[in-house]
Structures are given as C-alpha cells and as structure tokens.
Design a protein around this motif. Structure first.
Motif, mmCIF file in Angstrom:
data_model
loop_
_atom_site.group_PDB
_atom_site.id
_atom_site.type_symbol
_atom_site.label_atom_id
_atom_site.label_comp_id
_atom_site.label_asym_id
_atom_site.label_seq_id
_atom_site.Cartn_x
_atom_site.Cartn_y
_atom_site.Cartn_z
ATOM 1 N N ALA A 156 0.850 -1.191 0.000
ATOM 2 C CA ALA A 156 0.000 0.000 0.000
ATOM 3 C C ALA A 156 0.887 1.244 0.000
ATOM 4 C CB ALA A 156 -0.907 -0.018 1.222
ATOM 5 N N CYS B 242 -3.326 0.488 -3.648
ATOM 6 C CA CYS B 242 -3.193 -0.874 -3.131
ATOM 7 C C CYS B 242 -2.817 -1.800 -4.280
ATOM 8 C CB CYS B 242 -4.511 -1.328 -2.506
ATOM 9 S SG CYS B 242 -5.145 -0.189 -1.269
ATOM 10 N N ILE C 90 -0.852 2.717 7.249
ATOM 11 C CA ILE C 90 -0.576 1.504 6.489
ATOM 12 C C ILE C 90 0.230 0.575 7.386
ATOM 13 C CG2 ILE C 90 0.611 0.564 4.474
ATOM 14 C CD1 ILE C 90 0.137 3.338 3.133
#
Length: 189
Positions: free
Chosen positions: A49, A74, A153
């Motif tokens: 990500a 992503c 993330i």
C-alpha cells in the motif's frame, strides 16, 4: 433472542486502540505511475500500500472533505487476493474502492457501515480481487459529505492461515489514536 437474527462479524478492534499515529509518506506521481506499470507486467515485488496525492476533481465529485484526504494505492499479486473490511466506530463509515486516481475514476465498490458500532463494512467474507491495483479512500459520513479519516498503512501485520498481506487502518477522531473505525485487510496465499 434478537441478536441471533442479525449476526455481527467478529472484529478484534481493541488491538487497534492507543496506537501512535504515523502519517503515511506520500509517493510522487512518477513513483505512482511506475508502480502501476510494474503491476501490469506481473511484477509482484511491489505488492503493498502506498499513499498518493488524490485528484482534486475526484475528491470534489465524491464530496470528500476535511484535512485528512489520504488516498491509498493498493497493489496485490497477479494471482489476485481478498479484501475484507471491518469497522467499530461511533460515526458511520464509508469506503470507496476505485480503479484510478483521476476525475473520471470508476467506483468499483462503495461500502458503508449499516449503523454505528456495527463491525460490517462491505460483504461479510470480503471480496475476491481480480485487479492488480486499486485505490482506497476511507471516510466518516457526515450528513451529506464524506470527512476523510486519518489512515495508517500496516505492512508488518501478519494474516492468519499462512497467508501474506497488509492492512490499512483508519480513525476518524483527531484527538484519539484509535484506528478501528475502518480496517481493510488485503490477503493472498
């Protein structure tokens, strides 16, 4: 018993409380384009990500407001994977899963929590992804607008069952470091 009529998916939201917020570092437009090209050629070495600068016209089209307008690119392997969404929040949550970072991006999925404190965000078992690259926007619903969440993330997260993957966690409260308002797990074998 009424609770048996409406089962609520399990979600260990307590583990996402009191985390230290680390804003994801935004990559450049050139780096974003390179990742997209590599993902199309079948290169699985960049699965993960990445925070990107969202297109301003796209945010306007989606009525996406607030200080935290973080979009996440992503990337998953060419074999595909699973995306599972969960939530435990005071405010209803919304997620946009898009095919591009542009004003004319197609909304592939739009998920929202059915009510507050309901762990369901998207289908109960998630969705099978046939896309190599997707974009994610996470927000809380505030009347007629979407207010961007603070996003982190987590590449260090380890899925169960020997799978690989990462997760994206989000919180809508600026004063608390709780990131269980929205949780998106991307997994593959």
């Amino acid at each position: 018993m009424a609770w048996k009529r409406f089962p609520v998916p399990e979600f260990d939201h307590r583990s996402l409380r009191n985390l230290t917020y680390k804003a994801p570092k935004t990559i450049s437009k050139k780096q974003e384009e390179e990742l997209l090209v590599n993902s199309r050629t079948g290169d699985n070495s960049h699965c993960g990500a990445y925070a990107v600068m969202p297109d301003a016209e796209l945010l306007n089209r989606l009525n996406f407001r607030g200080d935290m307008q973080q979009m996440i690119l992503c990337i998953i392997p060419s074999e595909g994977g699973n995306l599972l969404g969960r939530s435990m929040a005071w405010f209803n949550q919304r997620a946009y899963i898009l095919d591009a970072n542009s004003a004319d991006a197609e909304i592939i999925y739009e998920w929202r929590t059915p009510r507050t404190h309901n762990t369901r965000l998207g289908p109960e078992d998630g969705i099978q992804l046939n896309y190599r690259a997707l974009y994610l926007l996470s927000a809380r619903i505030l009347e007629d607008e979407n207010r961007g969440n603070r996003v982190m993330i987590d590449h260090d997260w380890t899925p169960q069952n020997g799978s690989q993957g990462y997760r994206i966690i989000a919180g809508s409260d600026k004063d608390k470091d709780n990131f269980h308002d929205s949780c998106f797990t991307f997994t593959w074998s």
